[in-house]
Design a protein around this motif. Structure first.
Motif, PDB file in Angstrom:
ATOM      1  N   UNK A 101       0.842  -1.254   0.027  1.00 22.86           N
ATOM      2  CA  UNK A 101       0.024   0.025   0.094  1.00 22.86           C
ATOM      3  C   UNK A 101       0.859   1.236  -0.077  1.00 22.86           C
ATOM      4  N   UNK A 102       2.061   1.268   0.578  1.00 23.26           N
ATOM      5  CA  UNK A 102       3.125   2.384   0.607  1.00 23.26           C
ATOM      6  C   UNK A 102       3.420   2.519  -0.820  1.00 23.26           C
ATOM      7  N   UNK A 103       3.666   1.396  -1.526  1.00 24.22           N
ATOM      8  CA  UNK A 103       4.313   1.582  -2.899  1.00 24.22           C
ATOM      9  C   UNK A 103       3.162   2.223  -3.908  1.00 24.22           C
ATOM     10  N   UNK A 104       2.189   1.703  -3.534  1.00 29.12           N
ATOM     11  CA  UNK A 104       0.768   2.235  -4.238  1.00 29.12           C
ATOM     12  C   UNK A 104       0.678   3.903  -3.885  1.00 29.12           C
ATOM     13  N   UNK A 105       0.846   4.236  -2.838  1.00 35.07           N
ATOM     14  CA  UNK A 105       0.451   5.595  -2.568  1.00 35.07           C
ATOM     15  C   UNK A 105       1.556   6.520  -3.151  1.00 35.07           C
ATOM     16  N   UNK A 106       2.787   5.975  -3.236  1.00 29.95           N
ATOM     17  CA  UNK A 106       3.878   6.745  -4.046  1.00 29.95           C
ATOM     18  C   UNK A 106       3.756   6.692  -5.569  1.00 29.95           C
ATOM     19  N   UNK A 107       2.732   5.928  -6.158  1.00 28.28           N
ATOM     20  CA  UNK A 107       2.514   5.737  -7.572  1.00 28.28           C
ATOM     21  C   UNK A 107       3.351   4.877  -8.144  1.00 28.28           C
ATOM     22  N   UNK A 108       3.851   3.788  -7.514  1.00 28.47           N
ATOM     23  CA  UNK A 108       4.777   2.597  -8.210  1.00 28.47           C
ATOM     24  C   UNK A 108       3.765   1.916  -8.872  1.00 28.47           C
ATOM     25  N   UNK A 109       4.318   1.242  -9.890  1.00 29.13           N
ATOM     26  CA  UNK A 109       3.318  -0.106 -10.436  1.00 29.13           C
ATOM     27  C   UNK A 109       3.488  -1.317  -9.281  1.00 29.13           C
ATOM     28  N   UNK A 110       2.330  -1.494  -8.849  1.00 34.13           N
ATOM     29  CA  UNK A 110       2.164  -2.577  -7.880  1.00 34.13           C
ATOM     30  C   UNK A 110       1.803  -3.739  -8.457  1.00 34.13           C
ATOM     31  N   UNK A 111       1.761  -4.221  -9.685  1.00 34.86           N
ATOM     32  CA  UNK A 111       1.470  -5.391 -10.122  1.00 34.86           C
ATOM     33  C   UNK A 111       2.501  -6.304  -9.519  1.00 34.86           C
ATOM     34  N   UNK A 112       2.083  -7.778  -9.525  1.00 36.89           N
ATOM     35  CA  UNK A 112       2.715  -8.613  -8.675  1.00 36.89           C
ATOM     36  C   UNK A 112       4.310  -8.591  -9.075  1.00 36.89           C
ATOM     37  N   UNK A 113       4.680  -8.608 -10.390  1.00 37.71           N
ATOM     38  CA  UNK A 113       5.963  -8.852 -10.670  1.00 37.71           C
ATOM     39  C   UNK A 113       6.810  -7.490 -10.410  1.00 37.71           C
ATOM     40  N   UNK A 114       6.212  -6.439 -10.531  1.00 40.92           N
ATOM     41  CA  UNK A 114       6.949  -5.209 -10.209  1.00 40.92           C
ATOM     42  C   UNK A 114       7.093  -5.026  -8.771  1.00 40.92           C
ATOM     43  N   UNK A 115       5.918  -5.501  -8.086  1.00 36.08           N
ATOM     44  CA  UNK A 115       6.110  -5.299  -6.462  1.00 36.08           C
ATOM     45  C   UNK A 115       7.286  -6.195  -6.075  1.00 36.08           C
ATOM     46  N   UNK A 116       7.306  -7.390  -6.455  1.00 31.22           N
ATOM     47  CA  UNK A 116       8.335  -8.286  -6.045  1.00 31.22           C
ATOM     48  C   UNK A 116       9.756  -7.755  -6.268  1.00 31.22           C
ATOM     49  N   UNK A 117       9.849  -7.210  -7.603  1.00 30.80           N
ATOM     50  CA  UNK A 117      10.920  -6.717  -8.017  1.00 30.80           C
ATOM     51  C   UNK A 117      11.706  -5.801  -6.836  1.00 30.80           C
ATOM     52  N   UNK A 118      10.639  -4.781  -6.815  1.00 28.06           N
ATOM     53  CA  UNK A 118      10.936  -3.381  -5.959  1.00 28.06           C
ATOM     54  C   UNK A 118      11.399  -4.084  -4.664  1.00 28.06           C
ATOM     55  N   UNK A 119      10.681  -5.118  -3.934  1.00 29.01           N
ATOM     56  CA  UNK A 119      10.860  -5.608  -2.694  1.00 29.01           C
ATOM     57  C   UNK A 119      12.119  -6.063  -2.644  1.00 29.01           C
TER      58      UNK A 119
END
Length: 217
Positions: free
Chosen positions: A57-75
């Motif tokens: 939800x933090x990533x989403x609030x900052x405007x990141x792509x939060x699709x599963x692949x993108x979120x896992x890569x950012x994590x």
């Protein structure tokens, strides 16, 4: 609303933010990701306003792509930077002294964290604190999902009735986790080192302290 340790036989701690002063490193790790999408660094006020669990939800609030692949890569990238500098994090002011004081009173302690379990056990050993905790419970991955689902099992393994257990955290999710355990909760506000603003903490309906020592009276 005041809570005193004399009413309890066990303390469950959150780790990141509550005992470990890691706000600066979390912000620095986020800033690296923000720079990659051309966004300015995050400031403390914004971070404290949007920080929540699950952290997607933090990533989403900052405007990141939060699709599963993108979120896992950012994590993965976030945690790689965090882990590379984790030893630069100190404990929150007074944390070590207070943990020792709780131990000296014969009150047992444990940690229930959203941090990956092997990272949690390693960093607690690096801070020479493992002897104070009868149980450590972390997540099985790096994605900082909701930890409240693990709370009842943590309480069961402690082996004490809920009325003798106090949960100490620093975010609204810690209140949710304590409620999932059926135990009382207190939040600590570390001011400029806190992950959430005092205003958000006060809205939770549980005691909010500024110093661990407030629990000793």
């Amino acid at each position: 609303m005041k809570i005193s340790l004399k009413d309890f036989r066990h303390v469950v701690w959150d780790w990141n933010g509550t005992l470990l002063d890691d706000l600066w490193l979390c912000m620095e790790s986020l800033d690296l990701l923000l720079a990659k999408i051309g966004r300015p660094p995050i400031d403390v006020a914004t971070y404290q306003r949007i920080f929540s669990f699950p952290v997607i939800d933090v990533y989403r609030a900052l405007g990141f792509d939060t699709s599963r692949t993108a979120f896992e890569a950012m994590s993965v990238e976030f945690m790689a930077h965090y882990e590379s500098k984790r030893l630069e994090c100190t404990l929150q002011k007074g944390a070590r002294r207070f943990i020792h004081a709780v131990h000296a009173r014969g009150i047992t302690q444990s940690v229930l964290s959203a941090y990956r379990h092997d990272y949690l056990t390693t960093i607690i050993a690096e801070h020479d604190l493992e002897k104070y905790f009868v149980r450590l419970s972390g997540n099985d991955d790096i994605f900082a999902h909701d930890k409240s689902y693990r709370a009842p099992g943590h309480l069961q393994k402690i082996g004490l009735p809920a009325e003798y257990v106090l949960y100490v955290g620093d975010t609204l999710h810690d209140v949710e986790t304590a409620r999932a355990m059926g135990v009382r909760c207190v939040l600590i506000d570390h001011g400029g080192h806190a992950h959430q603003s005092r205003e958000r903490l006060l809205a939770a309906g549980v005691p909010v302290i500024r110093d661990y020592e407030e629990l000793l009276s």
